[in-house]
Design a protein around this motif. Sequence first.
Motif, short mmCIF file in Angstrom:
data_model
loop_
_atom_site.label_atom_id
_atom_site.label_comp_id
_atom_site.label_asym_id
_atom_site.label_seq_id
_atom_site.Cartn_x
_atom_site.Cartn_y
_atom_site.Cartn_z
N LYS A 3 0.83 -1.19 0.00
CA LYS A 3 0.00 0.00 0.00
C LYS A 3 0.87 1.25 0.00
N LEU A 4 0.47 2.23 -0.77
CA LEU A 4 1.14 3.51 -0.76
C LEU A 4 0.42 4.39 0.24
N LEU A 5 1.11 4.82 1.26
CA LEU A 5 0.50 5.65 2.28
C LEU A 5 0.11 6.99 1.70
N PHE A 6 -0.90 7.60 2.31
CA PHE A 6 -1.32 8.93 1.88
C PHE A 6 -0.12 9.86 1.94
N PHE A 7 0.19 10.47 0.83
CA PHE A 7 1.45 11.20 0.72
C PHE A 7 1.14 12.63 0.33
N VAL A 8 1.56 13.58 1.13
CA VAL A 8 1.26 14.98 0.89
C VAL A 8 2.52 15.71 0.46
N LEU A 9 2.42 16.34 -0.67
CA LEU A 9 3.55 17.12 -1.16
C LEU A 9 3.20 18.59 -1.06
N ILE A 10 3.99 19.35 -0.38
CA ILE A 10 3.76 20.78 -0.26
C ILE A 10 4.79 21.46 -1.15
N THR A 11 4.32 22.09 -2.20
CA THR A 11 5.27 22.62 -3.16
C THR A 11 5.32 24.15 -3.18
N THR A 12 4.57 24.77 -2.28
CA THR A 12 4.59 26.23 -2.31
C THR A 12 5.97 26.79 -2.00
N LEU A 52 -12.98 12.44 -11.62
CA LEU A 52 -11.98 11.38 -11.43
C LEU A 52 -10.60 12.03 -11.41
N ASP A 53 -9.82 11.70 -10.41
CA ASP A 53 -8.47 12.24 -10.31
C ASP A 53 -7.56 11.44 -11.24
N ILE A 54 -7.34 11.96 -12.43
CA ILE A 54 -6.58 11.20 -13.42
C ILE A 54 -5.11 11.05 -13.02
N GLY A 55 -4.59 12.02 -12.27
CA GLY A 55 -3.21 11.90 -11.83
C GLY A 55 -3.04 10.77 -10.83
N ALA A 56 -3.97 10.69 -9.87
CA ALA A 56 -3.92 9.62 -8.86
C ALA A 56 -4.13 8.26 -9.51
N ILE A 179 -2.00 17.80 -15.32
CA ILE A 179 -2.33 17.03 -14.12
C ILE A 179 -1.50 15.75 -14.09
N ILE A 180 -1.52 15.03 -15.20
CA ILE A 180 -0.77 13.77 -15.30
C ILE A 180 0.73 14.03 -15.17
N ALA A 181 1.21 15.11 -15.76
CA ALA A 181 2.64 15.42 -15.70
C ALA A 181 3.09 15.66 -14.26
N ARG A 182 2.28 16.35 -13.47
CA ARG A 182 2.65 16.59 -12.06
C ARG A 182 2.76 15.27 -11.30
N TYR A 183 1.76 14.42 -11.47
CA TYR A 183 1.78 13.13 -10.76
C TYR A 183 2.92 12.25 -11.25
N SER A 184 3.19 12.29 -12.54
CA SER A 184 4.30 11.51 -13.08
C SER A 184 5.62 12.00 -12.52
N ALA A 185 5.78 13.33 -12.44
CA ALA A 185 7.00 13.89 -11.87
C ALA A 185 7.17 13.44 -10.42
N ALA A 186 6.08 13.44 -9.67
CA ALA A 186 6.13 12.99 -8.27
C ALA A 186 6.48 11.51 -8.19
N LEU A 187 5.89 10.72 -9.07
CA LEU A 187 6.11 9.27 -9.06
C LEU A 187 7.57 8.91 -9.25
N PRO A 296 -5.66 6.70 -1.62
CA PRO A 296 -4.29 6.54 -1.07
C PRO A 296 -3.20 7.04 -2.03
N TYR A 297 -3.56 7.27 -3.28
CA TYR A 297 -2.57 7.69 -4.28
C TYR A 297 -2.67 9.18 -4.58
N LYS A 298 -3.61 9.84 -3.93
CA LYS A 298 -3.81 11.25 -4.20
C LYS A 298 -2.72 12.10 -3.56
N LEU A 299 -2.17 13.01 -4.32
CA LEU A 299 -1.13 13.91 -3.84
C LEU A 299 -1.66 15.34 -3.77
N VAL A 300 -1.10 16.12 -2.90
CA VAL A 300 -1.48 17.52 -2.78
C VAL A 300 -0.27 18.36 -3.17
#
Length: 301
Positions: A3-12, A52-56, A179-187, A296-300
């Motif tokens: 399982k991927l734990l809920f993961f929060v990214l703060i990019t400000t 639907l969160d396409i990035g998640a 949206i997909i690019a941000r999630y891909s970069a995080a991945l 669980p895959y949603k990022l902020v």
Amino acid sequence: MKKLLFFVLITTSFTIGCTKQDAIKDKLTDASKQMNVAKPTTSYVPVDFTLLDIGALHNKHVITLLDNTQGLPQVDDIIANGRIFFTGIDFMPIESTNGGIFQRALITSNELAHVGYDFRNLPHPNVSANVKLYINNLLTALDNSNTFSEMLAAIDVIDNDAQTNLTDADLDIIKGTCIIARYSAALWSPVSEGGLGYYDKAMQFSPVMRGGGGPGRFVIGDVSASAQYFTGLGIAASLGLGVPGANAAILGGWAISAGLGSLCTLVGADTVPAPDQPEDIKYDPVKKTLVFEVTPYKLVF
């Protein structure tokens, strides 16, 4: 599956050098001079990205395979994983079959395989001239980004400019792709930079690929597949987006198709088997959770 734990990214707090941001903006300014200025149409129904969160979903699709494979997956594994996720989407609202949509996704992946999973190398990309300009600039900006924070900043510049200058399907393609690019970069980015570290995990099994461009290489594969997917289905000219369920079907297929792009980039596939005829893939409501339960895959960001 791990399982991927809920993961929060703060990019400000993440910043990119002003020189790089200004260079991207300058290119967009030059690009906007070449654009065919489009006015919103009264017939086009925008994609509802809140359904639907396409990035998640993109990340879930990729992580599910990588976390359940010893070593790097094979192309057949990638296709099988995509097929499982496609069974969780009901494409009837857009009058398409699961097998037909999956076939088109594989055809798109095969087209990209022949050009190194780089949209810029496609001789005849299936997008408008305006979208081509923005995608080319996004990919160039990613090429010039050395860290996760720089990739995010570059994506933001493209996204913000598109929302000012594009309309209708052109705008939706860029919005969804960003949206997909941000999630891909995080991945793919290192944990030390705030990413999920899957590039480093994958390279443990194939260290020879370390000289192949780093995490940004896979983000480019995602962006390339994303840009081709939307218009590849003929959705841009369709009025079916207003039909209940259509948005969710489009978004689900979009996320999984983009994931095929980065996974095939990962294994260095120079061809992807694409069936001449659609497979007989049935929608399975039981597998719907694969697509719609992505919390669980949603990022902020």
